[in-house]
Design a protein around this motif. Structure first.
Motif, PDB file in Angstrom:
ATOM      1  N   TYR A  22      71.084  52.818  30.326  1.00 15.40           N
ATOM      2  CA  TYR A  22      71.570  54.072  30.892  1.00 15.40           C
ATOM      3  C   TYR A  22      71.536  55.131  29.795  1.00 15.40           C
ATOM      4  O   TYR A  22      71.955  54.882  28.665  1.00 15.40           O
ATOM      5  CB  TYR A  22      73.007  53.910  31.406  1.00 15.40           C
ATOM      6  CG  TYR A  22      73.600  55.189  31.941  1.00 15.40           C
ATOM      7  CD1 TYR A  22      73.237  55.661  33.192  1.00 15.40           C
ATOM      8  CD2 TYR A  22      74.497  55.929  31.193  1.00 15.40           C
ATOM      9  CE1 TYR A  22      73.758  56.850  33.680  1.00 15.40           C
ATOM     10  CE2 TYR A  22      75.029  57.115  31.675  1.00 15.40           C
ATOM     11  CZ  TYR A  22      74.654  57.561  32.923  1.00 15.40           C
ATOM     12  OH  TYR A  22      75.170  58.738  33.408  1.00 15.40           O
ATOM     13  N   THR A  23      71.032  56.295  30.114  1.00 16.26           N
ATOM     14  CA  THR A  23      71.027  57.418  29.182  1.00 16.26           C
ATOM     15  C   THR A  23      72.210  58.310  29.522  1.00 16.26           C
ATOM     16  O   THR A  23      72.247  58.909  30.601  1.00 16.26           O
ATOM     17  CB  THR A  23      69.712  58.207  29.270  1.00 16.26           C
ATOM     18  OG1 THR A  23      68.631  57.317  29.010  1.00 16.26           O
ATOM     19  CG2 THR A  23      69.696  59.343  28.265  1.00 16.26           C
ATOM     20  N   PHE A  24      73.165  58.356  28.640  1.00 22.27           N
ATOM     21  CA  PHE A  24      74.380  59.137  28.870  1.00 22.27           C
ATOM     22  C   PHE A  24      74.093  60.629  28.859  1.00 22.27           C
ATOM     23  O   PHE A  24      73.288  61.114  28.071  1.00 22.27           O
ATOM     24  CB  PHE A  24      75.422  58.821  27.788  1.00 22.27           C
ATOM     25  CG  PHE A  24      76.069  57.489  27.949  1.00 22.27           C
ATOM     26  CD1 PHE A  24      77.218  57.341  28.708  1.00 22.27           C
ATOM     27  CD2 PHE A  24      75.529  56.366  27.342  1.00 22.27           C
ATOM     28  CE1 PHE A  24      77.815  56.106  28.864  1.00 22.27           C
ATOM     29  CE2 PHE A  24      76.115  55.125  27.487  1.00 22.27           C
ATOM     30  CZ  PHE A  24      77.258  55.003  28.251  1.00 22.27           C
ATOM     31  N   LYS A  25      74.800  61.342  29.709  1.00 21.71           N
ATOM     32  CA  LYS A  25      74.751  62.794  29.709  1.00 21.71           C
ATOM     33  C   LYS A  25      75.556  63.317  28.517  1.00 21.71           C
ATOM     34  O   LYS A  25      75.232  64.342  27.934  1.00 21.71           O
ATOM     35  CB  LYS A  25      75.313  63.338  31.017  1.00 21.71           C
ATOM     36  CG  LYS A  25      74.457  62.992  32.225  1.00 21.71           C
ATOM     37  CD  LYS A  25      75.197  63.271  33.526  1.00 21.71           C
ATOM     38  CE  LYS A  25      74.399  62.860  34.729  1.00 21.71           C
ATOM     39  NZ  LYS A  25      74.143  61.421  34.818  1.00 21.71           N
ATOM     40  N   ASN A  26      76.613  62.588  28.167  1.00 22.96           N
ATOM     41  CA  ASN A  26      77.464  62.938  27.035  1.00 22.96           C
ATOM     42  C   ASN A  26      76.791  62.436  25.761  1.00 22.96           C
ATOM     43  O   ASN A  26      76.639  61.236  25.555  1.00 22.96           O
ATOM     44  CB  ASN A  26      78.842  62.302  27.229  1.00 22.96           C
ATOM     45  CG  ASN A  26      79.809  62.666  26.130  1.00 22.96           C
ATOM     46  OD1 ASN A  26      79.591  62.339  24.973  1.00 22.96           O
ATOM     47  ND2 ASN A  26      80.887  63.322  26.507  1.00 22.96           N
ATOM     48  N   GLN A  30      76.191  58.613  24.049  1.00 25.77           N
ATOM     49  CA  GLN A  30      74.838  58.088  23.842  1.00 25.77           C
ATOM     50  C   GLN A  30      74.678  57.589  22.407  1.00 25.77           C
ATOM     51  O   GLN A  30      74.179  56.490  22.174  1.00 25.77           O
ATOM     52  CB  GLN A  30      73.799  59.163  24.157  1.00 25.77           C
ATOM     53  CG  GLN A  30      72.370  58.687  24.051  1.00 25.77           C
ATOM     54  CD  GLN A  30      72.018  57.621  25.087  1.00 25.77           C
ATOM     55  OE1 GLN A  30      72.502  57.650  26.213  1.00 25.77           O
ATOM     56  NE2 GLN A  30      71.190  56.683  24.714  1.00 25.77           N
ATOM     57  N   CYS A  58      86.431  56.461  25.421  1.00 25.56           N
ATOM     58  CA  CYS A  58      86.370  57.016  26.777  1.00 25.56           C
ATOM     59  C   CYS A  58      87.759  57.352  27.304  1.00 25.56           C
ATOM     60  O   CYS A  58      87.928  58.333  28.030  1.00 25.56           O
ATOM     61  CB  CYS A  58      85.648  56.055  27.714  1.00 25.56           C
ATOM     62  SG  CYS A  58      83.881  55.937  27.373  1.00 25.56           S
ATOM     63  N   VAL A  65      84.025  62.390  29.949  1.00 25.35           N
ATOM     64  CA  VAL A  65      83.083  61.298  30.260  1.00 25.35           C
ATOM     65  C   VAL A  65      82.992  60.991  31.753  1.00 25.35           C
ATOM     66  O   VAL A  65      82.246  60.096  32.150  1.00 25.35           O
ATOM     67  CB  VAL A  65      83.432  60.005  29.463  1.00 25.35           C
ATOM     68  CG1 VAL A  65      83.392  60.274  27.972  1.00 25.35           C
ATOM     69  CG2 VAL A  65      84.765  59.426  29.888  1.00 25.35           C
ATOM     70  N   ASP A  68      79.450  60.501  33.486  1.00 26.98           N
ATOM     71  CA  ASP A  68      78.803  59.242  33.137  1.00 26.98           C
ATOM     72  C   ASP A  68      79.525  58.051  33.767  1.00 26.98           C
ATOM     73  O   ASP A  68      78.884  57.128  34.272  1.00 26.98           O
ATOM     74  CB  ASP A  68      78.749  59.064  31.614  1.00 26.98           C
ATOM     75  CG  ASP A  68      77.766  60.024  30.958  1.00 26.98           C
ATOM     76  OD1 ASP A  68      76.613  60.100  31.438  1.00 26.98           O
ATOM     77  OD2 ASP A  68      78.138  60.687  29.992  1.00 26.98           O
ATOM     78  N   GLU A  71      78.606  57.735  37.387  1.00 32.05           N
ATOM     79  CA  GLU A  71      77.224  57.280  37.560  1.00 32.05           C
ATOM     80  C   GLU A  71      77.098  55.773  37.313  1.00 32.05           C
ATOM     81  O   GLU A  71      76.416  55.075  38.048  1.00 32.05           O
ATOM     82  CB  GLU A  71      76.321  58.050  36.591  1.00 32.05           C
ATOM     83  CG  GLU A  71      74.855  57.779  36.759  1.00 32.05           C
ATOM     84  CD  GLU A  71      74.247  58.477  37.962  1.00 32.05           C
ATOM     85  OE1 GLU A  71      73.234  57.971  38.468  1.00 32.05           O
ATOM     86  OE2 GLU A  71      74.771  59.516  38.403  1.00 32.05           O
TER      87      GLU A  71
END
Length: 77
Positions: A22-26, A30, A58, A65, A68, A71
């Motif tokens: 998973y590629t974190f938006k935060n 990441q 988190c 967060v 993420d 998701e």
């Protein structure tokens, strides 16, 4: 109140071991998860230590967060 999923959820372990791609938006998440995966591979920490550290991070920044978490975990109580 903003919450995050329970630490007992298997997704936490899957994130820190790299089994859940998973590629974190935060950006901070990441970078931290990438470093945790490297540290586990290099045997500097174990998966449970990484889960604890990620969960604590988190928890501290639960609001930041949320996108993420939603998701990855979809829903939680």
């Amino acid at each position: 109140m903003v919450t995050i999923p329970a630490k007992s959820r298997p997704e936490w372990s899957q994130i820190v071991t790299g089994r859940l791609a998973y590629t974190f938006k935060n950006y901070v998440l990441q970078m931290r998860t990438h470093q945790m995966q490297k540290d586990i591979a290099d045997k500097k920490i174990n998966a449970q230590q990484a889960v604890d550290a990620l969960y604590d991070l988190c928890s501290k920044y639960a609001l930041a967060v949320q996108p993420d978490m939603k998701e990855i975990f979809k829903q939680w109580k």
